[in-house]
Design an enzyme around this catalytic site. Structure first.
Site, PDB file in Angstrom:
ATOM      1  N   CYS A 118       0.481  -0.825  -0.131  1.00  0.00           N
ATOM      2  CA  CYS A 118      -0.055  -0.005  -0.035  1.00  0.00           C
ATOM      3  C   CYS A 118       0.670   1.151   0.000  1.00  0.00           C
ATOM      4  O   CYS A 118       1.853   1.531   0.773  1.00  0.00           O
ATOM      5  CB  CYS A 118      -0.662   0.302   1.143  1.00  0.00           C
TER       6      CYS A 118
ATOM      7  N   GLY B 241       1.157  -0.228  -5.103  1.00  0.00           N
ATOM      8  CA  GLY B 241       0.697  -0.844  -5.273  1.00  0.00           C
ATOM      9  C   GLY B 241      -1.032  -0.463  -6.174  1.00  0.00           C
ATOM     10  O   GLY B 241      -0.775   0.588  -7.076  1.00  0.00           O
TER      11      GLY B 241
ATOM     12  N   ASN C 268      -1.702   1.824   5.485  1.00  0.00           N
ATOM     13  CA  ASN C 268      -0.463   0.996   4.335  1.00  0.00           C
ATOM     14  C   ASN C 268       0.183   0.744   6.275  1.00  0.00           C
ATOM     15  O   ASN C 268       0.560   0.531   7.058  1.00  0.00           O
ATOM     16  CB  ASN C 268       0.734   2.433   4.366  1.00  0.00           C
ATOM     17  N   GLY C 269       0.059  -1.107   6.021  1.00  0.00           N
ATOM     18  CA  GLY C 269       0.201  -2.095   6.393  1.00  0.00           C
ATOM     19  C   GLY C 269      -0.609  -2.752   7.580  1.00  0.00           C
ATOM     20  O   GLY C 269      -1.135  -3.697   6.294  1.00  0.00           O
TER      21      GLY C 269
ATOM     22  N   TYR D 107      14.104  -2.237  -1.482  1.00  0.00           N
ATOM     23  CA  TYR D 107      13.744  -2.760  -2.766  1.00  0.00           C
ATOM     24  C   TYR D 107      12.371  -1.687  -2.846  1.00  0.00           C
ATOM     25  O   TYR D 107      12.064  -1.800  -3.831  1.00  0.00           O
ATOM     26  CB  TYR D 107      13.109  -4.199  -2.739  1.00  0.00           C
TER      27      TYR D 107
END
Ligand code: SF4
Length: 492
Positions: A23, A49, A124-125, A264
């Site tokens: 996300c 995402g 996000n998570g 990354y």
């Protein structure tokens, strides 16, 4: 307004050999055409995402939402959609499928009409006790609209006995565990918050009088905003027309930001917790060259993710950096699924060997990570077929041996190559002349530390070490259930 865009694109069939950040969030308070800015910010976060996107705005009277499957440019391509997302405040979200699957009802921002008014949230998570909390809430009468872990937060806010929305929100967050960087929108203001360990990133910026929160600084660059700082682990920031207030509602914890963001997930032009992602990746490559030197003619990156580490390796070793693999930029994630018998050719859709350069040469091939190993195997094979004399693979992360439970899509452990094999076996599997990974201490050195602090690591590095920084309640419940089922089978 609640409109849904058309059918989802197919996930690219050859792009599944990476961990995937699930996300990205972006929120803006205090400028006209807020939604247009949010759409631009989400576009810069598209790498976090690619399956769905959504925006919720507030125009001073009403909330407006638009969510759809696909890339940001596709979901928000119609002028009419953007015109209806009016107001000086908006939040947005891009996602892969995280907890709860890929259905449209799980696309964020999620929105609820609470007793205190409208409440939209972009997350996000991953909440690692969401299933347990959901069961408790269900028994107390909560009715869920989605299967997303994020909705648990909304129900905990709705059922809290505290009086103000802020206290209810804090009460809710104190009951969840795991990773969360949240941007929420109410009629009174915006709330941004990072979990006590700061596992997922969140930054704050300024654009004129407006305040912005985003997963990465690259999204601030996109809208011409100034980077102010990271939201601190455990910090909750309220922004309204009355100004900005910072709160520290949680007991202090040692921060554990995700180390894989540097390897990354984040874009190389972002700054994460004060570190230039590009520079860290170059330093990881330099550490690799020091730890695992090899004689070769060229250092070649697997594009694009291996490029900065390959530059670092080349600069440290003195071996020339060359583009021995060319990446096609015309392979969209909407590529039509090919027939099975041509599927093995798929790697060439994205990568092709620059045979004129590499024929008869010894190559140091640099990539950021090995997940399943399928892509590494194909790329080594491709270089050999193009005439490489030797292929020495160097990986800019330690072996990925464990799954992530903090909002990153990892294959189950059994599919992680490094969970099944040691480095020598992995080398045999990918058919390289040699294979080496940067050490965990080398990775920490690239981040400016002298080594990993073994008693209290400076980052979450659980996918390499299995050392998870939070409890994993749902995972423990699942394992317990599995053990019970096994016992019952044995008794039967
Ligand atoms: S387990 Fe790995 S990918 Fe997940 S948060 Fe920790 S370091 Fe990041």
């Amino acid at each position: 307004m609640q409109r849904f865009a058309g059918p989802p694109p197919t996930t690219h069939p050859f792009d599944d050999d990476k961990l995937r950040e699930e996300c990205g969030v972006f929120g803006l308070w205090g400028t006209d055409s807020a939604s247009a800015m949010v759409a631009l910010g989400l576009h810069a976060l598209q790498h976090r995402g690619q399956e769905a996107a959504g925006i919720t705005s507030f125009d001073g009277g009403d909330f407006h939402s638009h969510r759809g499957m696909g890339h940001v440019a596709r979901v928000f391509r119609e002028e009419e959609v953007m015109r209806q997302l009016g107001g000086r405040a908006a939040i947005g979200h891009v996602r892969y499928a995280t907890t709860g699957g890929a259905g449209l009802r799980n696309v964020q921002p999620l929105f609820a009409e609470l007793a205190s008014g409208g409440f939209a949230v972009a997350h996000n998570g991953n909440i690692s006790n969401a299933m347990r909390m959901r069961g408790d809430l269900n028994r107390r009468g909560s009715i869920f609209q989605s299967t997303s872990d994020t909705e648990v937060i909304i129900h905990l806010v709705a059922t809290s006995t505290y009086r103000t929305l802020l206290d209810r929100f804090i009460d809710a967050l104190k009951q969840v565990e795991g990773a969360y960087s949240l941007v929420c929108l109410t009629a009174e203001g915006m709330i941004a918050c990072r979990d006590p360990r700061g596992i997922r990133p969140l930054v704050m910026g300024r654009l004129g009088e407006a305040y912005i929160f985003a997963s990465e600084t690259v999204a601030l660059d996109m809208v011409g905003a100034t980077y102010l700082r990271s939201v601190e682990p455990g910090e909750l920031i309220e922004v309204s027309d009355q100004g900005v207030r910072s709160h520290r509602p949680f007991a202090p914890e040692r921060p554990k930001p995700c180390i894989f963001e540097h390897i990354y997930f984040s874009r190389p032009d972002s700054i994460i917790d004060g570190h230039s992602v590009y520079n860290v990746r170059k330093r990881i490559g330099a550490e690799l060259a020091i730890e695992s030197p090899v004689e070769a003619d060229y250092v070649v990156p697997v594009p694009d993710s291996g490029v900065p580490a390959a530059i670092g390796y080349a600069q440290q070793s003195g071996i020339p950096f060359e583009l021995g693999i060319i990446r096609s930029h015309y392979v969209g994630r909407t590529f039509i699924q090919p027939l099975d018998h041509v599927r093995h050719l798929g790697v060439k859709l994205k990568h092709n060997a620059n045979s004129a350069l590499i024929r008869g040469k010894s190559i140091v091939l640099v990539d950021d990570s090995i997940v399943r190993g399928t892509t590494s195997l194909k790329i080594v094979q491709m270089l050999r077929e193009a005439g490489a004399r030797a292929v020495h693979m160097r990986i800019a992360s330690p072996p990925t041996r464990h799954s992530c439970f903090y909002g990153v899509d990892t294959p189950e452990r059994a599919k992680l190559l490094a969970a099944q094999m040691n480095v020598a076996e992995m080398n045999n599997y990918i058919k390289a002349d040699s294979l080496a990974f940067v050490s965990i201490d080398g990775l920490y050195r690239a981040l400016g530390e002298s080594a990993r602090d073994e008693t209290e690591p400076q980052h979450c590095d659980a996918c390499f070490t299995g050392d998870y920084p939070t409890s994993l309640t749902d995972q423990e419940d699942l394992e317990q259930r599995h053990q019970l089922e096994l016992q019952e089978e044995r008794v039967a």
